[in-house]
Design a protein around this motif. Structure first.
Motif, PDB file in Angstrom:
ATOM      1  N   UNK A 136       0.844  -1.190   0.000  1.00  0.00           N
ATOM      2  CA  UNK A 136       0.000   0.000   0.000  1.00  0.00           C
ATOM      3  C   UNK A 136       0.879   1.240   0.000  1.00  0.00           C
ATOM      4  N   UNK A 137       0.301   2.349  -0.401  1.00  0.00           N
ATOM      5  CA  UNK A 137       1.028   3.614  -0.423  1.00  0.00           C
ATOM      6  C   UNK A 137       1.049   4.269   0.953  1.00  0.00           C
ATOM      7  N   UNK A 138       2.124   4.994   1.206  1.00  0.00           N
ATOM      8  CA  UNK A 138       2.262   5.820   2.406  1.00  0.00           C
ATOM      9  C   UNK A 138       2.842   7.163   1.966  1.00  0.00           C
ATOM     10  N   UNK A 139       2.324   8.245   2.500  1.00  0.00           N
ATOM     11  CA  UNK A 139       2.841   9.576   2.191  1.00  0.00           C
ATOM     12  C   UNK A 139       2.826  10.425   3.453  1.00  0.00           C
ATOM     13  N   UNK A 140       3.563  11.525   3.428  1.00  0.00           N
ATOM     14  CA  UNK A 140       3.632  12.426   4.571  1.00  0.00           C
ATOM     15  C   UNK A 140       3.607  13.874   4.082  1.00  0.00           C
ATOM     16  N   UNK A 141       3.182  14.748   4.957  1.00  0.00           N
ATOM     17  CA  UNK A 141       3.280  16.191   4.726  1.00  0.00           C
ATOM     18  C   UNK A 141       4.197  16.756   5.800  1.00  0.00           C
ATOM     19  N   UNK A 142       5.170  17.567   5.373  1.00  0.00           N
ATOM     20  CA  UNK A 142       6.072  18.202   6.331  1.00  0.00           C
ATOM     21  C   UNK A 142       5.404  19.448   6.905  1.00  0.00           C
ATOM     22  N   UNK A 143       5.239  19.468   8.222  1.00  0.00           N
ATOM     23  CA  UNK A 143       4.585  20.581   8.891  1.00  0.00           C
ATOM     24  C   UNK A 143       5.593  21.482   9.590  1.00  0.00           C
ATOM     25  N   UNK A 144       5.153  22.658   9.934  1.00  0.00           N
ATOM     26  CA  UNK A 144       5.960  23.555  10.760  1.00  0.00           C
ATOM     27  C   UNK A 144       5.748  23.184  12.225  1.00  0.00           C
ATOM     28  N   UNK A 145       6.569  23.752  13.095  1.00  0.00           N
ATOM     29  CA  UNK A 145       6.415  23.497  14.524  1.00  0.00           C
ATOM     30  C   UNK A 145       5.038  23.960  15.009  1.00  0.00           C
ATOM     31  N   UNK A 187       4.066   7.634  -5.104  1.00  0.00           N
ATOM     32  CA  UNK A 187       2.839   6.867  -4.916  1.00  0.00           C
ATOM     33  C   UNK A 187       1.981   7.073  -6.160  1.00  0.00           C
ATOM     34  N   UNK A 188       1.126   6.106  -6.486  1.00  0.00           N
ATOM     35  CA  UNK A 188       0.298   6.214  -7.691  1.00  0.00           C
ATOM     36  C   UNK A 188      -0.630   7.426  -7.630  1.00  0.00           C
ATOM     37  N   UNK A 189      -0.957   7.964  -8.801  1.00  0.00           N
ATOM     38  CA  UNK A 189      -1.815   9.133  -8.893  1.00  0.00           C
ATOM     39  C   UNK A 189      -3.161   8.892  -8.226  1.00  0.00           C
ATOM     40  N   UNK A 190      -3.737   7.696  -8.413  1.00  0.00           N
ATOM     41  CA  UNK A 190      -5.049   7.420  -7.829  1.00  0.00           C
ATOM     42  C   UNK A 190      -5.009   7.491  -6.303  1.00  0.00           C
ATOM     43  N   UNK A 191      -3.877   7.071  -5.715  1.00  0.00           N
ATOM     44  CA  UNK A 191      -3.740   7.155  -4.262  1.00  0.00           C
ATOM     45  C   UNK A 191      -3.542   8.600  -3.819  1.00  0.00           C
ATOM     46  N   UNK A 192      -2.761   9.341  -4.583  1.00  0.00           N
ATOM     47  CA  UNK A 192      -2.574  10.755  -4.250  1.00  0.00           C
ATOM     48  C   UNK A 192      -3.904  11.507  -4.290  1.00  0.00           C
ATOM     49  N   UNK A 193      -4.726  11.190  -5.275  1.00  0.00           N
ATOM     50  CA  UNK A 193      -6.021  11.872  -5.383  1.00  0.00           C
ATOM     51  C   UNK A 193      -6.907  11.575  -4.170  1.00  0.00           C
ATOM     52  N   UNK A 194      -6.878  10.326  -3.679  1.00  0.00           N
ATOM     53  CA  UNK A 194      -7.651   9.991  -2.480  1.00  0.00           C
ATOM     54  C   UNK A 194      -7.191  10.814  -1.291  1.00  0.00           C
ATOM     55  N   UNK A 195      -5.866  10.923  -1.134  1.00  0.00           N
ATOM     56  CA  UNK A 195      -5.335  11.642   0.018  1.00  0.00           C
ATOM     57  C   UNK A 195      -5.608  13.142  -0.086  1.00  0.00           C
ATOM     58  N   UNK A 253       8.492  11.809   1.748  1.00  0.00           N
ATOM     59  CA  UNK A 253       8.639  10.466   2.334  1.00  0.00           C
ATOM     60  C   UNK A 253       7.577   9.511   1.782  1.00  0.00           C
ATOM     61  N   UNK A 254       7.422   9.517   0.459  1.00  0.00           N
ATOM     62  CA  UNK A 254       6.444   8.639  -0.188  1.00  0.00           C
ATOM     63  C   UNK A 254       7.067   7.253  -0.399  1.00  0.00           C
ATOM     64  N   UNK A 255       6.303   6.215  -0.139  1.00  0.00           N
ATOM     65  CA  UNK A 255       6.836   4.866  -0.289  1.00  0.00           C
ATOM     66  C   UNK A 255       5.699   3.866  -0.400  1.00  0.00           C
ATOM     67  N   UNK A 256       6.077   2.616  -0.691  1.00  0.00           N
ATOM     68  CA  UNK A 256       5.143   1.496  -0.701  1.00  0.00           C
ATOM     69  C   UNK A 256       5.494   0.588   0.460  1.00  0.00           C
ATOM     70  N   UNK A 257       4.516   0.262   1.270  1.00  0.00           N
ATOM     71  CA  UNK A 257       4.711  -0.578   2.451  1.00  0.00           C
ATOM     72  C   UNK A 257       4.238  -1.996   2.133  1.00  0.00           C
ATOM     73  N   UNK A 258       5.168  -2.961   2.152  1.00  0.00           N
ATOM     74  CA  UNK A 258       4.860  -4.339   1.789  1.00  0.00           C
ATOM     75  C   UNK A 258       4.420  -5.150   3.004  1.00  0.00           C
ATOM     76  N   UNK A 259       3.453  -6.039   2.808  1.00  0.00           N
ATOM     77  CA  UNK A 259       2.976  -6.903   3.873  1.00  0.00           C
ATOM     78  C   UNK A 259       2.571  -8.249   3.292  1.00  0.00           C
ATOM     79  N   UNK A 260       2.365  -9.236   4.171  1.00  0.00           N
ATOM     80  CA  UNK A 260       1.990 -10.601   3.763  1.00  0.00           C
ATOM     81  C   UNK A 260       0.487 -10.757   3.925  1.00  0.00           C
TER      82      UNK A 260
END
Length: 396
Positions: free
Chosen positions: A197-206, A268-276, A294-301
């Motif tokens: 699945x996709x994972x993304x982050x937004x960098x925030x200020x303090x 991350x795929x465009x469709x996932x970005x649009x959801x977020x 910090x966009x990435x794909x998180x693998x699981x079983x």
């Protein structure tokens, strides 16, 4: 027979591998080794190498609700497909019938109800309905793994052939390699699928991090979920909900790519970005157009019924145990998981049918969309790589 002084090797230093090591040592075993392809702990190849993971007890099956024992908001938008709404209602029914959780559950029927628990919401929350669970939330997954490793890292290597050609002998080997398990036990790939699945982050200020401090973990079933920002890195983590992506070989087995850093990276795929983006427009519109980092794909079983496999591998004379099938709900069980492995060793068999080895072959069957809590269709990793012509090497 495995005794307290038997050599035990655990392959994989993720949540389940280290939980097993912890419980084995606490139960009196004196010769436990953990081996991982990563140079450091937490392992970047583990799905738990992450800022945080949801800790919740919302299951359609009461069995896992009993195991799981800031708040947690679960919702669906006014545009959600019926499947998402049905899953939400089943999860709510399950947790509302549990004596421990029932007094802490509140149904949320309109935007005002949601803002009562998250005053920071400034988006329209269009058609949002759901519920609030006061005694669920999240945990810092990478820190939890690091803590166990620092506590017991004096264990010595004793039992497989590693990449440097050395042989390490053991009386028992425990394979806890997550999505990579079928690379060593091919028959595991008959019923366990590596999925991401996709994972993304937004960098925030303090100041922005302080503003969002204490918000409940929020899960909108047809869009995605997010956590309160991490105070150390000021990263705001988001994950889209969907069926995910597989990497199926000619043999019908899905495994993560062999690359040291599986592609695609920082993408991350465009469709996932649009959801977020839509999720942010509904909740925190001031963040909706911020760049994702910090966009990435998180693998699981993954398994078709979302059940674990905690069992001896057939044909090995009980010398090999496999821990697999986390199905995206594994980290929350980390405090208890190792005990279930110790129980397996003491009982010398898996007494729970749901956690037994499966003598089935589901290769070639696309069952991802049949899982009740996932919305959308499954895609192949090669499609994503084709969408991204240039890959940037980044953190897995």
């Amino acid at each position: 027979m495995t005794g307290k002084d038997s050599h035990i090797i655990i392959l994989g230093s993720g949540a389940w591998g280290l939980s097993t090591a912890l419980h084995l040592i606490n139960s009196g075993h004196v010769n436990v080794t953990v081996i991982d392809r990563a140079e450091t702990i937490p392992s970047r190849y583990s799905a738990a190498w992450d800022l945080n993971k949801i800790i919740r007890a919302e299951y359609e099956d009461a069995f896992y609700t009993d195991l799981a024992l800031t708040g947690y908001v679960v919702a669906a938008t006014g545009r959600a497909p019926q499947k998402a709404v049905d899953h939400l209602e089943k999860a709510l029914s399950s947790i509302s019938s549990h004596s421990t959780f029932a007094p802490e559950i509140r149904r949320l029927n309109d935007p005002k109800d949601f803002r009562d628990h998250t005053w920071q919401y400034t988006g329209p929350l269009t058609g949002f309905k759901g519920y609030f669970n006061r005694i669920a939330g999240y945990a810092h997954s990478a820190d939890a793994i690091r803590g166990i490793w620092e506590h017991y890292k004096t264990s010595r290597c004793v039992g497989v052939k590693t990449a440097d050609g050395k042989h390490h002998m053991a009386d028992l080997t425990i394979c806890a390699l997550g999505a990579y398990g079928a690379s060593l036990i091919p028959s595991l790939g008959n019923f366990v699928v590596a999925r991401c699945w996709s994972v993304a982050h937004v960098q925030l200020t303090a100041a922005e991090t302080d503003y969002l401090r204490g918000i409940p973990t929020t899960n909108v079933r047809d869009l995605g979920f997010f956590f309160e920002p991490d105070p150390k890195t000021r990263l705001f983590k988001l994950c889209p909900l969907g069926t995910g992506y597989t990497n199926i070989s000619n043999q019908g087995i899905s495994l993560p790519p062999d690359d040291e850093l599986p592609p695609p990276q920082d993408y991350i795929p465009l469709e996932d970005e649009q959801k977020l983006r839509q999720l942010l427009r509904e909740t925190f519109p001031w963040m909706a157009d911020r760049p994702f980092v910090e966009q990435k794909l998180c693998w699981f079983a993954d398994t078709a019924d979302s059940e674990y496999c905690i069992d001896f591998v057939p044909g090995t004379n009980k010398s090999l145990v496999v821990l697999s099938g986390d199905s995206g709900h594994g980290f929350k069980m980390m405090p208890s998981f190792g005990k279930w492995v110790v129980d397996l060793l003491n009982n010398k068999e898996q007494k729970l049918p749901r956690w037994q080895w499966r003598e089935i072959d589901s290769r070639g069957k696309d069952w991802g969309t049949s899982v009740s809590w996932r919305i959308g269709t499954s895609r192949e990793l090669r499609d994503l790589i084709g969408e991204k012509s240039k890959m940037v090497k980044a953190r897995l």
